[in-house]
Design a protein around this motif. Structure first.
Motif, PDB file in Angstrom:
ATOM      1  N   PHE A  92       0.953  -1.360  -0.046  1.00 16.81           N
ATOM      2  CA  PHE A  92       0.000  -0.095  -0.087  1.00 16.81           C
ATOM      3  C   PHE A  92       0.770   1.385  -0.057  1.00 16.81           C
ATOM      4  O   PHE A  92       0.428   2.101  -0.550  1.00 16.81           O
ATOM      5  CB  PHE A  92      -1.236  -0.006   1.324  1.00 16.81           C
ATOM      6  N   GLY A  93       1.949   1.159   0.847  1.00 15.19           N
ATOM      7  CA  GLY A  93       2.791   2.471   0.894  1.00 15.19           C
ATOM      8  C   GLY A  93       3.567   2.799  -0.394  1.00 15.19           C
ATOM      9  O   GLY A  93       3.493   3.826  -0.937  1.00 15.19           O
ATOM     10  N   VAL A  94       4.162   1.698  -1.091  1.00 15.99           N
ATOM     11  CA  VAL A  94       4.298   1.601  -2.275  1.00 15.99           C
ATOM     12  C   VAL A  94       3.449   2.307  -3.349  1.00 15.99           C
ATOM     13  O   VAL A  94       3.886   3.221  -4.372  1.00 15.99           O
ATOM     14  CB  VAL A  94       5.036   0.332  -3.095  1.00 15.99           C
ATOM     15  N   VAL A  95       2.207   1.758  -3.595  1.00 11.37           N
ATOM     16  CA  VAL A  95       1.260   2.117  -4.413  1.00 11.37           C
ATOM     17  C   VAL A  95       1.088   3.671  -4.053  1.00 11.37           C
ATOM     18  O   VAL A  95       1.098   4.404  -5.249  1.00 11.37           O
ATOM     19  CB  VAL A  95      -0.038   1.495  -4.150  1.00 11.37           C
ATOM     20  N   PHE A  96       0.962   3.919  -2.826  1.00  7.87           N
ATOM     21  CA  PHE A  96       0.567   5.504  -2.366  1.00  7.87           C
ATOM     22  C   PHE A  96       1.724   6.361  -3.224  1.00  7.87           C
ATOM     23  O   PHE A  96       1.537   7.495  -3.532  1.00  7.87           O
ATOM     24  CB  PHE A  96       0.362   5.697  -1.007  1.00  7.87           C
ATOM     25  N   ALA A  97       2.910   5.887  -2.851  1.00  7.32           N
ATOM     26  CA  ALA A  97       4.066   6.844  -3.007  1.00  7.32           C
ATOM     27  C   ALA A  97       4.222   7.063  -4.675  1.00  7.32           C
ATOM     28  O   ALA A  97       4.721   8.062  -5.141  1.00  7.32           O
ATOM     29  CB  ALA A  97       5.273   6.443  -2.416  1.00  7.32           C
ATOM     30  N   MET A  98       4.038   5.737  -5.240  1.00  5.27           N
ATOM     31  CA  MET A  98       4.210   5.797  -6.860  1.00  5.27           C
ATOM     32  C   MET A  98       3.253   6.714  -7.411  1.00  5.27           C
ATOM     33  O   MET A  98       3.364   7.552  -8.290  1.00  5.27           O
ATOM     34  CB  MET A  98       4.383   4.533  -7.402  1.00  5.27           C
ATOM     35  N   MET A  99       1.856   6.635  -6.925  1.00  2.10           N
ATOM     36  CA  MET A  99       0.751   7.347  -7.449  1.00  2.10           C
ATOM     37  C   MET A  99       0.859   8.810  -7.363  1.00  2.10           C
ATOM     38  O   MET A  99       0.741   9.743  -8.064  1.00  2.10           O
ATOM     39  CB  MET A  99      -0.529   6.936  -6.804  1.00  2.10           C
ATOM     40  N   THR A 100       1.592   9.195  -6.012  1.00  4.36           N
ATOM     41  CA  THR A 100       1.602  10.731  -5.814  1.00  4.36           C
ATOM     42  C   THR A 100       3.173  11.234  -6.451  1.00  4.36           C
ATOM     43  O   THR A 100       3.174  12.464  -6.278  1.00  4.36           O
ATOM     44  CB  THR A 100       1.589  11.128  -4.571  1.00  4.36           C
ATOM     45  N   GLY A 101       4.016  10.267  -6.473  1.00  4.95           N
ATOM     46  CA  GLY A 101       5.389  10.901  -6.527  1.00  4.95           C
ATOM     47  C   GLY A 101       6.180  11.562  -5.323  1.00  4.95           C
ATOM     48  O   GLY A 101       7.034  11.915  -5.517  1.00  4.95           O
ATOM     49  N   ASN A 102       5.486  11.191  -4.075  1.00  2.91           N
ATOM     50  CA  ASN A 102       5.999  11.846  -2.784  1.00  2.91           C
ATOM     51  C   ASN A 102       6.304  10.975  -2.067  1.00  2.91           C
ATOM     52  O   ASN A 102       5.432  10.067  -1.700  1.00  2.91           O
ATOM     53  CB  ASN A 102       4.881  12.651  -2.210  1.00  2.91           C
ATOM     54  N   ALA A 103       7.770  10.716  -1.915  1.00  5.15           N
ATOM     55  CA  ALA A 103       8.400   9.566  -0.954  1.00  5.15           C
ATOM     56  C   ALA A 103       7.484   9.380   0.326  1.00  5.15           C
ATOM     57  O   ALA A 103       7.510   8.169   0.963  1.00  5.15           O
ATOM     58  CB  ALA A 103       9.832   9.756  -1.015  1.00  5.15           C
ATOM     59  N   LYS A 104       7.280  10.630   0.930  1.00  2.00           N
ATOM     60  CA  LYS A 104       6.599  10.678   2.215  1.00  2.00           C
ATOM     61  C   LYS A 104       5.277   9.855   2.397  1.00  2.00           C
ATOM     62  O   LYS A 104       4.951   9.222   3.297  1.00  2.00           O
ATOM     63  CB  LYS A 104       6.366  11.905   2.759  1.00  2.00           C
TER      64      LYS A 104
END
Length: 255
Positions: A92-104
């Motif tokens: 889930f963290g990877v998907v969120f970060a990839m979608m937004t481009g924000n590593a946080k």
């Protein structure tokens, strides 16, 4: 009322009771290995990102190590629930970060889960159905017997749920401001640092509350005892009926 229905009221538990409580908590929360599986993916992510600021490499490495941990458990034929939960959290963290481009955003699903879990502990404790009791009841073989038959354990579970809820709420109160104000590496290192100490504190307080509580009512042992008693009654009834069907049995009954 059986002896199992009468939980002891002694304040000082036996060494066996303490050992059972420790073993149950160790099993329920994954022990040292479970903690390593929880910390390692996030630690790897923030370490790589601190060095090269590469979101894709950091995310892939974190997900890969999570999958490796699951494979290791499968090969060793060990329980995989803690490793699988780690994989889902990292994914889930990877998907969120990839979608937004924000590593946080790699950390955001876990932070939201922590906040939701804190609220769940507090709300269920207030409702009289503490979440920690629902989680540990099957582990202690007592299921939900603590709700109506063992008020001392219900009180202990309520205290433990409050402890978990407040500790996780305090953790969330630290992390969410950092999510908005700090950079990715700062948030990541603080989050990794806060993985284990709050968890250990909550587990320790749970152990303290349960160690002082009455022992659990083993509902599985009760069911087995009832089944044995029923079989013995059926066997005795069959033997009596068989004896009464013979001439000698009928003669004895008539005399």
């Amino acid at each position: 009322m059986t002896s199992l229905d009468k939980p002891t009221t002694e304040d000082t538990p036996s060494d066996d009771a303490r050992a059972v409580t420790e073993a149950a908590l160790f099993e329920a929360f994954g022990g040292v290995r479970g903690m390593v599986e929880t910390v390692l993916p996030g630690l790897l992510f923030v370490s790589i990102y601190t060095v090269n600021k590469d979101l894709h490499m950091s995310a892939i490495a974190a997900l890969a190590v999570s999958l490796v941990l699951v494979v290791v458990r499968l090969v060793m034929k060990d329980t995989v629930k803690h490793a699988f939960s780690g994989v889902f959290g990292v994914a889930f963290g990877v998907v969120f970060a990839m979608m937004t481009g924000n590593a946080k955003d790699f950390y955001l699903p876990g932070m939201l889960y922590t906040l939701g879990l804190a609220l769940a502990y507090i709300i269920t404790a207030m409702a009289g159905v503490p979440l920690i009791g629902l989680m540990l009841g099957p582990v202690f073989r007592e299921n939900l017997s603590w709700r109506t038959r063992n008020p001392g354990r219900k009180k202990a579970y309520t205290k433990a749920s409050w402890a978990w809820g407040l500790i996780l709420l305090g953790k969330s109160a630290i992390l969410f401001p950092l999510y908005w104000w700090a950079d990715t590496t700062q948030l990541g290192w603080v989050l990794v640092t806060l993985k284990i100490p709050p968890f250990l504190l909550a587990v320790y307080l749970t152990w303290v509350f349960l160690a002082k509580a009455p022992p659990p009512i083993d509902v599985f042992a009760e069911m087995e005892a009832r089944e044995r008693a029923e079989k013995e009654r059926e066997a005795a009834s069959a033997e009596e009926n068989g004896e009464a069907a013979t001439p000698a049995g009928r003669h004895r009954r008539q005399t």
